[in-house]
Design an enzyme around this catalytic site. Structure first.
Site, PDB file in Angstrom:
ATOM      1  N   ALA A   1      19.774 -40.574 -68.916  1.00  0.00           N
ATOM      2  CA  ALA A   1      21.011 -40.241 -68.215  1.00  0.00           C
ATOM      3  C   ALA A   1      20.868 -39.588 -66.847  1.00  0.00           C
ATOM      4  O   ALA A   1      21.795 -39.613 -66.050  1.00  0.00           O
ATOM      5  CB  ALA A   1      21.866 -39.332 -69.100  1.00  0.00           C
TER       6      ALA A   1
ATOM      7  N   PRO B   1      20.165 -38.819 -62.961  1.00  0.00           N
ATOM      8  CA  PRO B   1      20.747 -37.508 -62.648  1.00  0.00           C
ATOM      9  C   PRO B   1      22.188 -37.324 -63.114  1.00  0.00           C
ATOM     10  O   PRO B   1      22.728 -36.237 -63.000  1.00  0.00           O
ATOM     11  CB  PRO B   1      20.662 -37.444 -61.123  1.00  0.00           C
ATOM     12  CG  PRO B   1      20.787 -38.867 -60.694  1.00  0.00           C
ATOM     13  CD  PRO B   1      20.065 -39.681 -61.749  1.00  0.00           C
ATOM     14  N   GLY B   2      22.845 -38.403 -63.600  1.00  0.00           N
ATOM     15  CA  GLY B   2      24.171 -38.217 -64.168  1.00  0.00           C
ATOM     16  C   GLY B   2      25.261 -39.103 -63.608  1.00  0.00           C
ATOM     17  O   GLY B   2      26.415 -38.965 -64.010  1.00  0.00           O
TER      18      GLY B   2
ATOM     19  N   LYS C   1      25.919 -42.561 -63.813  1.00  0.00           N
ATOM     20  CA  LYS C   1      26.525 -43.451 -64.802  1.00  0.00           C
ATOM     21  C   LYS C   1      27.067 -42.650 -65.980  1.00  0.00           C
ATOM     22  O   LYS C   1      28.093 -43.008 -66.573  1.00  0.00           O
ATOM     23  CB  LYS C   1      25.493 -44.481 -65.264  1.00  0.00           C
ATOM     24  CG  LYS C   1      24.981 -45.409 -64.157  1.00  0.00           C
ATOM     25  CD  LYS C   1      23.967 -46.395 -64.700  1.00  0.00           C
ATOM     26  CE  LYS C   1      23.431 -47.324 -63.602  1.00  0.00           C
ATOM     27  NZ  LYS C   1      22.547 -46.615 -62.651  1.00  0.00           N
TER      28      LYS C   1
ATOM     29  N   GLU D   1      18.012 -37.147 -71.534  1.00  0.00           N
ATOM     30  CA  GLU D   1      17.008 -37.361 -70.484  1.00  0.00           C
ATOM     31  C   GLU D   1      15.701 -36.747 -70.960  1.00  0.00           C
ATOM     32  O   GLU D   1      15.641 -35.550 -71.230  1.00  0.00           O
ATOM     33  CB  GLU D   1      17.460 -36.723 -69.169  1.00  0.00           C
ATOM     34  CG  GLU D   1      16.420 -36.719 -68.079  1.00  0.00           C
ATOM     35  CD  GLU D   1      15.868 -38.091 -67.766  1.00  0.00           C
ATOM     36  OE1 GLU D   1      14.630 -38.221 -67.696  1.00  0.00           O
ATOM     37  OE2 GLU D   1      16.679 -39.030 -67.592  1.00  0.00           O
TER      38      GLU D   1
ATOM     39  N   ARG E   1      14.476 -33.082 -64.970  1.00  0.00           N
ATOM     40  CA  ARG E   1      15.621 -33.923 -64.587  1.00  0.00           C
ATOM     41  C   ARG E   1      16.837 -33.626 -65.457  1.00  0.00           C
ATOM     42  O   ARG E   1      17.975 -33.808 -65.031  1.00  0.00           O
ATOM     43  CB  ARG E   1      15.237 -35.397 -64.682  1.00  0.00           C
ATOM     44  CG  ARG E   1      14.345 -35.856 -63.543  1.00  0.00           C
ATOM     45  CD  ARG E   1      13.744 -37.230 -63.798  1.00  0.00           C
ATOM     46  NE  ARG E   1      14.721 -38.257 -64.105  1.00  0.00           N
ATOM     47  CZ  ARG E   1      15.446 -38.903 -63.217  1.00  0.00           C
ATOM     48  NH1 ARG E   1      15.306 -38.626 -61.932  1.00  0.00           N
ATOM     49  NH2 ARG E   1      16.305 -39.841 -63.583  1.00  0.00           N
TER      50      ARG E   1
ATOM     51  N   ASP F   1      19.769 -47.197 -69.119  1.00  0.00           N
ATOM     52  CA  ASP F   1      19.432 -47.378 -67.701  1.00  0.00           C
ATOM     53  C   ASP F   1      17.940 -47.055 -67.594  1.00  0.00           C
ATOM     54  O   ASP F   1      17.557 -45.942 -67.263  1.00  0.00           O
ATOM     55  CB  ASP F   1      20.290 -46.455 -66.841  1.00  0.00           C
ATOM     56  CG  ASP F   1      20.098 -46.701 -65.362  1.00  0.00           C
ATOM     57  OD1 ASP F   1      19.890 -47.863 -64.977  1.00  0.00           O
ATOM     58  OD2 ASP F   1      20.142 -45.732 -64.583  1.00  0.00           O
TER      59      ASP F   1
ATOM     60  N   CYS G   1      16.934 -50.704 -61.938  1.00  0.00           N
ATOM     61  CA  CYS G   1      17.091 -50.795 -60.484  1.00  0.00           C
ATOM     62  C   CYS G   1      15.873 -51.518 -59.907  1.00  0.00           C
ATOM     63  O   CYS G   1      15.249 -51.056 -58.961  1.00  0.00           O
ATOM     64  CB  CYS G   1      17.295 -49.426 -59.848  1.00  0.00           C
ATOM     65  SG  CYS G   1      15.985 -48.233 -60.198  1.00  0.00           S
TER      66      CYS G   1
END
Length: 452
Positions: A110, A112-113, A115, A133, A138, A178, A231
């Protein structure tokens, strides 16, 4: 930008074919940044008028912006919006129609937050969100962003995917993975991604992604959804992972995403004769934003599981109960029903939240801790529940008092408000807290968040 590895460029040329020159030209341009409104604090968000913006061409409440000091903007401090890459905003926007109030949602990777808080907005303060996380460093950043955005119904954990599966078997209606990746889509944005890239790293990331995705699959309830995103551009980390997953998890089926996101992204690439065109690829030469891949999967119908851990929440001590009763009666005019203890904090647990796993960073909203019989309120309480405080100090964003507050200074406030704890708002949006003493507001904004 640092020179891009030739091996990566060769791979992209093979992947894109005729579109490769357009991609190469776009990679020479500066990265684009966006912001999206926070529905937990703004029922009808409009981009700040003092910043040049243009709306994104898909749902999600996002705007491309042109400013170098967005993080210092008062409304950013108040959590009115979140700064995020346009393609990252598209990931959750692509499935918003599936998200319903009351759902149980897991964001497995999750930080840095971005999404994660976008998912929280879709829940409208109902249900529960487990924001996990694995990196504890982080995870602290994740928690800060959850506080700033005023999320009330999150459990923040720092666990590996195997432990999450053990704690929450067949539990969540929607799971986002993610996944950590080689970061090819972030080359324009982060020079370190270029430095760390190698073909060996791509293979290593794909191996790790399969393990995480397999664990995540076990946490999805029958009929629930699993959204996989990265990404990066590589086939190994995207379509090949999905191909492997569908081959080894036949209980899942590929599903389409929203039409508006599909319209600005490229189809997924078929692998091993398997049609993966419903997966989406976000390329910077197609629309402003960095590289992103996303794929929506649905699990066949089945039973719902229950949590498998010893609840870390505890009853309040007599001292905590008395201090909380005094504080809430004065500050809100009522006492919340679901107050519990978590380590040395009093926490406010919303309806729909099923306990707290051992070692969680936080659960619900930290109210504060009790010292010498008095409750000292936590910043998260003001951010999440500031609208319910009896005493409110509402500062215009452009006012000298607002600047003083964000610098950590006190200020005069002669508005007939009686002494006691107050919520400090900026343009009507809860930001933090303070304490009024004879017309003067003592600052309670955390030191680490103040403008220097």
């Amino acid at each position: 930008m640092q020179e891009i590895p030739k091996a990566f460029l060769s791979r992209m040329q093979t992947l894109l074919g005729e579109a490769y020159p357009a991609f190469l030209r776009e990679m020479e341009n500066a990265p684009v940044r966006a912001l999206r409104g926070n529905p937990l604090k703004c029922t009808a968000f409009s981009a700040p008028t003092d910043i040049e913006t243009e709306p994104l061409p898909f749902s999600g409440g996002g705007y491309i912006f042109y400013s170098d000091s967005i993080g210092r903007h008062p409304l950013h401090h108040a959590g009115a919006f979140y700064v995020q890459d346009p393609s990252a905003i598209s990931t959750v926007a692509a499935v918003t129609s599936l998200l319903r109030p009351g759902m149980r949602i897991l964001d497995l990777c999750a930080a840095p937050g971005g999404k994660c808080t976008q998912l929280a907005g879709a829940l409208h303060e109902t249900g529960m969100l487990v924001a996990n996380e694995i990196s504890r460093e982080r995870c602290r950043i994740l928690r800060q962003n959850i506080e700033r955005m005023g999320v009330r119904n999150a459990v923040v954990t720092s666990l590996d995917s195997e432990k999450i599966l053990a704690y929450y078997p067949s539990f969540f209606d929607f799971v986002l993975v993610d996944a950590p990746c080689s970061g090819e889509g972030m080359f324009r944005k982060y020079p370190e991604a270029v430095e760390e890239w190698s073909e060996d790293n791509v293979v290593m990331c794909a191996r790790r992604q399969k393990k995480i995705l397999a664990d995540a699959a076990g946490t999805v309830v029958g009929g629930g959804y699993l959204l996989y995103s990265t990404c990066t551009f590589s086939l190994e980390e995207n379509e090949q992972v999905i191909h492997w997953f569908l081959e080894t998890h036949p209980e899942f089926t590929l599903r389409p995403v929203s039409a508006d996101v599909a319209a600005v992204t490229a189809n997924g690439i078929s692998v091993g004769g398997q049609d993966l065109s419903a997966a989406r690829r976000f390329y910077p030469h197609l629309i402003s934003g960095e590289g992103q891949f996303l794929c929506l999967l649905q699990k066949e119908d089945g039973l719902r599981g229950e949590t498998q851990f010893q609840n870390a929440l505890r009853p309040l001590t007599k001292e905590e109960e008395k201090a909380a009763r005094v504080f809430f009666t004065d500050a809100l005019g009522y006492i919340p029903q679901r107050l519990s203890g978590l380590r040395d904090n009093v926490v406010w647990i919303p309806d729909g939240m099923d306990g707290c796993p051992p070692g969680a960073f936080c659960c619900g909203v930290p109210v504060g801790n009790v010292t010498k019989g008095r409750l000292i309120p936590h910043h998260h309480l003001f951010s999440a529940y500031g609208g319910k405080f009896l005493r409110k100090v509402d500062l215009p964003a452009a006012s000298p008092q607002c600047g003083a507050y964000l610098r950590g200074e006190g200020f005069l406030w002669d508005d007939g408000v009686d002494n006691g704890w107050c919520a400090v708002h900026i343009d009507g949006i809860p930001c933090g807290g303070g304490k009024i003493v004879d017309g003067y507001v003592k600052n309670h904004y955390p030191k680490g968040l103040r403008i220097k």
